[in-house]
Design a protein around this motif. Sequence first.
Motif, PDB file in Angstrom:
ATOM      1  N   ALA A 148       0.838  -1.209   0.000  1.00 36.34           N
ATOM      2  CA  ALA A 148       0.000   0.000   0.000  1.00 36.34           C
ATOM      3  C   ALA A 148       0.869   1.255   0.000  1.00 36.34           C
ATOM      4  N   ASP A 149       1.981   1.220   0.734  1.00 34.79           N
ATOM      5  CA  ASP A 149       2.912   2.345   0.774  1.00 34.79           C
ATOM      6  C   ASP A 149       3.544   2.574  -0.605  1.00 34.79           C
ATOM      7  N   ILE A 150       3.920   1.506  -1.278  1.00 37.17           N
ATOM      8  CA  ILE A 150       4.509   1.609  -2.620  1.00 37.17           C
ATOM      9  C   ILE A 150       3.476   2.142  -3.619  1.00 37.17           C
ATOM     10  N   ILE A 151       2.236   1.674  -3.493  1.00 36.41           N
ATOM     11  CA  ILE A 151       1.174   2.161  -4.377  1.00 36.41           C
ATOM     12  C   ILE A 151       0.948   3.656  -4.161  1.00 36.41           C
ATOM     13  N   CYS A 152       0.976   4.101  -2.914  1.00 36.77           N
ATOM     14  CA  CYS A 152       0.829   5.533  -2.626  1.00 36.77           C
ATOM     15  C   CYS A 152       1.966   6.329  -3.257  1.00 36.77           C
ATOM     16  N   PHE A 153       3.183   5.801  -3.176  1.00 35.70           N
ATOM     17  CA  PHE A 153       4.330   6.466  -3.783  1.00 35.70           C
ATOM     18  C   PHE A 153       4.136   6.603  -5.292  1.00 35.70           C
ATOM     19  N   ILE A 154       3.713   5.523  -5.940  1.00 34.43           N
ATOM     20  CA  ILE A 154       3.515   5.541  -7.393  1.00 34.43           C
ATOM     21  C   ILE A 154       2.397   6.501  -7.777  1.00 34.43           C
ATOM     22  N   VAL A 166      -6.038  -0.306   1.691  1.00 32.02           N
ATOM     23  CA  VAL A 166      -6.077  -1.046   2.954  1.00 32.02           C
ATOM     24  C   VAL A 166      -6.388  -0.112   4.115  1.00 32.02           C
ATOM     25  N   ILE A 167      -5.919   1.101   4.034  1.00 29.38           N
ATOM     26  CA  ILE A 167      -5.991   2.029   5.157  1.00 29.38           C
ATOM     27  C   ILE A 167      -7.263   2.871   5.132  1.00 29.38           C
TER      28      ILE A 167
END
Length: 174
Positions: A148-154, A166-167
């Motif tokens: 989820a963190d990587i997706i937010c970065f992208i 997820v969050i």
Amino acid sequence: MKNCPFCNQQIADDAVFCTHCGKSLQNNAGEQPNQQPNQQYAQPQYNQQVQYVQPAVAPSDHTAEFSPEDVHDHKLLALLIYCSSIIGIIIALVSQISGKSDYLKFHIKQGLKIMITEVIVSVITVVLCWTCIVPIAGAVASVIILIADIICFIQTCRNKSVEPIVIRSLGFLN
């Protein structure tokens, strides 16, 4: 075969709609057929209203809420939040003191949600490490949060501001 009373084109005897002009042949629309049976084509209707529909936007997509200037000015700090978790959040909070940016505030909240969720999963995993299933579930949850963190970065690289999948269902920091 019979002729359409509106456009005088040949249609099937049991047709409910004309296949050429699209008019209903049941005459319940209140329209009168053309009075000129030899007319070859139906008259175009110029007074029809065209209704444009806005594309549906997910409620978790906040991209349209931020000005392009705000995104351009604070994109690097937003990316830093997802790259370096607590350090990125602290740097973004310090820079947020000098200027108010709704874009940066959004990404600080999302970074805090991800970090708090990581801490909660880690604490539960450590406290219940004596069991067999909790460490495995904690590892899986940590990988999901990392994704989820990587997706937010992208998405931030693509100038999108979307809550992580997820969050977003968690109710804290709203």
